[in-house]
Write a protein that holds these residues in place. Structure first.
Motif, PDB file in Angstrom:
ATOM      1  N   GLU A 157     -37.917 -53.123 -60.255  1.00 52.42           N
ATOM      2  CA  GLU A 157     -39.167 -54.343 -59.718  1.00 52.42           C
ATOM      3  C   GLU A 157     -40.078 -53.317 -59.024  1.00 52.42           C
ATOM      4  N   PHE A 158     -39.935 -52.318 -58.311  1.00 53.91           N
ATOM      5  CA  PHE A 158     -40.638 -51.784 -57.627  1.00 53.91           C
ATOM      6  C   PHE A 158     -41.795 -50.954 -58.688  1.00 53.91           C
ATOM      7  N   TYR A 159     -41.240 -50.375 -59.401  1.00 49.82           N
ATOM      8  CA  TYR A 159     -42.104 -49.650 -60.595  1.00 49.82           C
ATOM      9  C   TYR A 159     -42.915 -50.455 -61.347  1.00 49.82           C
ATOM     10  N   THR A 160     -42.542 -51.909 -61.703  1.00 48.72           N
ATOM     11  CA  THR A 160     -43.147 -52.765 -62.445  1.00 48.72           C
ATOM     12  C   THR A 160     -44.290 -53.252 -61.670  1.00 48.72           C
ATOM     13  N   GLY A 161     -43.906 -53.374 -60.153  1.00 48.15           N
ATOM     14  CA  GLY A 161     -45.232 -53.961 -59.278  1.00 48.15           C
ATOM     15  C   GLY A 161     -46.387 -52.838 -59.460  1.00 48.15           C
ATOM     16  N   GLU A 162     -45.773 -51.597 -59.367  1.00 43.30           N
ATOM     17  CA  GLU A 162     -47.195 -50.477 -59.289  1.00 43.30           C
ATOM     18  C   GLU A 162     -47.808 -50.705 -60.520  1.00 43.30           C
ATOM     19  N   ILE A 163     -47.101 -50.947 -61.837  1.00 42.82           N
ATOM     20  CA  ILE A 163     -47.906 -51.176 -63.065  1.00 42.82           C
ATOM     21  C   ILE A 163     -48.852 -52.334 -62.851  1.00 42.82           C
ATOM     22  N   GLN A 164     -48.373 -53.452 -62.087  1.00 38.59           N
ATOM     23  CA  GLN A 164     -49.178 -54.871 -62.034  1.00 38.59           C
ATOM     24  C   GLN A 164     -50.356 -54.269 -61.218  1.00 38.59           C
ATOM     25  N   LYS A 165     -50.369 -53.124 -59.870  1.00 40.40           N
ATOM     26  CA  LYS A 165     -51.459 -52.929 -59.447  1.00 40.40           C
ATOM     27  C   LYS A 165     -52.598 -52.338 -60.287  1.00 40.40           C
ATOM     28  N   LEU A 166     -51.920 -51.597 -61.402  1.00 43.16           N
ATOM     29  CA  LEU A 166     -52.969 -50.821 -62.111  1.00 43.16           C
ATOM     30  C   LEU A 166     -53.460 -51.919 -63.212  1.00 43.16           C
ATOM     31  N   TYR A 167     -52.934 -52.879 -63.435  1.00 47.40           N
ATOM     32  CA  TYR A 167     -53.497 -54.138 -64.267  1.00 47.40           C
ATOM     33  C   TYR A 167     -54.532 -54.847 -63.421  1.00 47.40           C
ATOM     34  N   ASP A 168     -54.184 -55.004 -62.300  1.00 47.62           N
ATOM     35  CA  ASP A 168     -55.155 -55.602 -61.357  1.00 47.62           C
ATOM     36  C   ASP A 168     -56.492 -54.959 -61.004  1.00 47.62           C
ATOM     37  N   ALA A 169     -56.404 -53.410 -61.136  1.00 51.14           N
ATOM     38  CA  ALA A 169     -57.537 -52.753 -60.969  1.00 51.14           C
ATOM     39  C   ALA A 169     -58.368 -52.632 -62.183  1.00 51.14           C
ATOM     40  N   VAL A 170     -57.857 -52.736 -63.335  1.00 51.53           N
ATOM     41  CA  VAL A 170     -58.725 -52.625 -64.578  1.00 51.53           C
ATOM     42  C   VAL A 170     -59.089 -53.911 -65.029  1.00 51.53           C
ATOM     43  N   GLY A 171     -58.446 -55.042 -64.521  1.00 53.34           N
ATOM     44  CA  GLY A 171     -58.697 -56.424 -64.993  1.00 53.34           C
ATOM     45  C   GLY A 171     -58.055 -56.792 -66.141  1.00 53.34           C
ATOM     46  N   TRP A 172     -56.655 -56.339 -66.431  1.00 59.99           N
ATOM     47  CA  TRP A 172     -56.125 -56.687 -67.583  1.00 59.99           C
ATOM     48  C   TRP A 172     -55.137 -57.744 -67.507  1.00 59.99           C
ATOM     49  N   ASP A 173     -55.124 -58.811 -68.248  1.00 56.89           N
ATOM     50  CA  ASP A 173     -54.174 -59.886 -68.328  1.00 56.89           C
ATOM     51  C   ASP A 173     -53.134 -59.611 -69.422  1.00 56.89           C
TER      52      ASP A 173
END
Length: 447
Positions: A319-335
């Motif tokens: 869950e921790f690593y997946t949450g960090e990937i979501q931070k990447l998505y938020d930064a680049v604006g990827w849905d």
């Protein structure tokens, strides 16, 4: 004499009863498992005529780049695809989707338009049996979500493995207090006994008076004062020099970054080359901070951590690593749901780790491309770092030692061919260090 019975026979009886009870419980448990097994088998859904094990291998080889079982990627999620479409239609679609779309098939056109008219790769090499295996794999029931385990506190772990540190310190403190109390009690008892026997016990000087007397005698001795002053000055100079020499030396610096990036997973487990992300290190003075687009080359299709929880390289939860990937998505604006960029981006404020003074010139391309130096020479075993840190001191002395010890790689390196031939004849050596080729000149690094 009255006999009370044989105690050995009594113990044997108890042992027999206990063994019988354990055997009965074991048999009952086996019967319960045996009864539950057919029910579980009956509850399992049929996966068709294909082999899901072979299907998984085929899926990972041919389909995983664009599809997941339970989430949208470039293409739709494929869990249960065998219930949505006929096998005959799936055979045609997988082997050549373009022909099926051109024929005007309603299902094919709908899927084509739903996913932005992206053409699916044709797989004419897959037989119907291969497709059956893939379908069988997609029809498997999704595994139940794992319940995250609660982290155990350090105190609890310490109590399980033995006594906690606080308890040990408490016991030692209690023993020390008890010893002090015993010493005072013995001193008082001895004085009382001496008085009863009529022995005069001289009263000693108070601690404060004794200290003052010693200080006066110490100050009056000039030789001791000179030696003390010299010792104090030398000691102070040593510590001041050591402190000043550590200014700007950040060896071991390990800051927390806004997005947790594990070099251990990327460079270690997955074997990603350092220069794939830090591509400018080959041609530029700086190694550069990888753009987030480089991250999205992979993570556009990797929305969650896929490593095994039992792997030795994993230090945090899935869950921790997946949450960090979501931070990447938020930064680049990827849905990840629509598989599109939203246009809303956020800057990532990375914390710089390696930082040389402004008066020092260091060229990555000169070392990496021309010199053939491995990244680990300066940055340590990066492939083992969960959190990136500065491995070396990066001081002037450290760089000079490296120039003195490192032989320049001149094999198949036209850059050094002429100067190597001239210096080899002049110095009478076959190998040249960076220092012998001018690596100790001040102007090489300071200008």
């Amino acid at each position: 004499m009255k006999k009370l019975g044989n105690p050995k026979s009594f113990s044997k009886t108890i042992f027999s009863l206990a063994f019988s009870a354990m055997f009965a419980v074991g048999v009952s448990a086996q019967e319960a498992v045996a009864a539950a097994a057919p029910a579980a088998t009956a509850a399992a859904p049929a996966t068709g005529s294909g082999d899901p094990v072979k299907g998984k291998e085929l899926f990972n080889t041919n389909c995983a780049a664009c599809h997941k079982l339970d989430a949208k990627m470039t293409g739709p999620a494929l869990r249960g695809v065998g219930d949505k479409y006929d096998k005959a239609w799936l055979y045609k679609w997988i082997k050549n989707s373009s022909d099926l779309i051109k024929s005007g098939d309603a299902k094919a056109v709908k899927v084509y338009e739903e996913y932005a008219k992206a053409n699916m790769t044709a797989f004419p090499q897959l037989s119907n049996g291969d497709i059956d295996n893939i379908i069988a794999y997609t029809m498997e029931v999704a595994p139940a979500a794992e319940t995250p385990t609660t982290a155990v506190s350090a105190t609890a772990v310490a109590s399980e493995g033995g006594l906690s540190n606080n308890l040990i310190l408490g016991v030692l403190a209690f023993i020390l207090c008890a010893l002090i109390f015993v010493l005072f009690s013995v001193n008082k008892l001895m004085r009382n006994l001496a008085k009863k026997e009529g022995v005069d016990v001289p009263e000693g000087k108070s601690p404060a008076t004794a200290v003052v007397s010693f200080a006066k005698a110490y100050v009056k001795n000039q030789f001791i004062m000179v030696v003390t002053a010299i010792f104090f000055l030398l000691t102070s100079a040593y510590f001041v020099y050591g402190f000043l020499m550590q200014i700007g030396v950040d060896q071991g610096y390990e800051p927390i970054q806004p997005i947790h990036y594990s070099h251990k997973i990327h460079a270690g487990e997955n074997g990603i080359d350092c220069k794939y992300c830090h591509s400018s290190a080959r041609v530029s003075k700086h190694s550069g901070i990888p753009s987030l687009n480089v991250c999205m080359n992979c993570h556009k299709n990797i929305a969650e951590f896929q490593g095994s929880k039992d792997s030795t390289y994993v230090e945090y939860t899935k869950e921790f690593y997946t949450g960090e990937i979501q931070k990447l998505y938020d930064a680049v604006g990827w849905d990840k749901a629509t598989q599109k960029y939203t246009g809303k981006t956020k800057p990532v404020k990375w914390v710089r780790i390696h930082n040389l003074p402004d008066f020092v010139y260091f060229n990555h391309a000169q070392h990496v491309t021309v010199g053939g130096i491995e990244c680990q020479k300066c940055h340590g075993e990066v492939e083992t770092y969960e959190v990136m840190k500065q491995a070396q001191p990066l001081t002037m002395g450290w760089c000079i030692n490296c120039h003195r010890e490192t032989n320049v790689k001149v094999e198949d390196n036209g850059y050094y061919k002429k100067i190597h031939e001239q210096l080899s004849k002049k110095l009478g050596v076959t190998k040249l260090t960076a220092a012998q080729m001018g690596g100790l000149e001040c102007g090489k690094c300071h200008y």
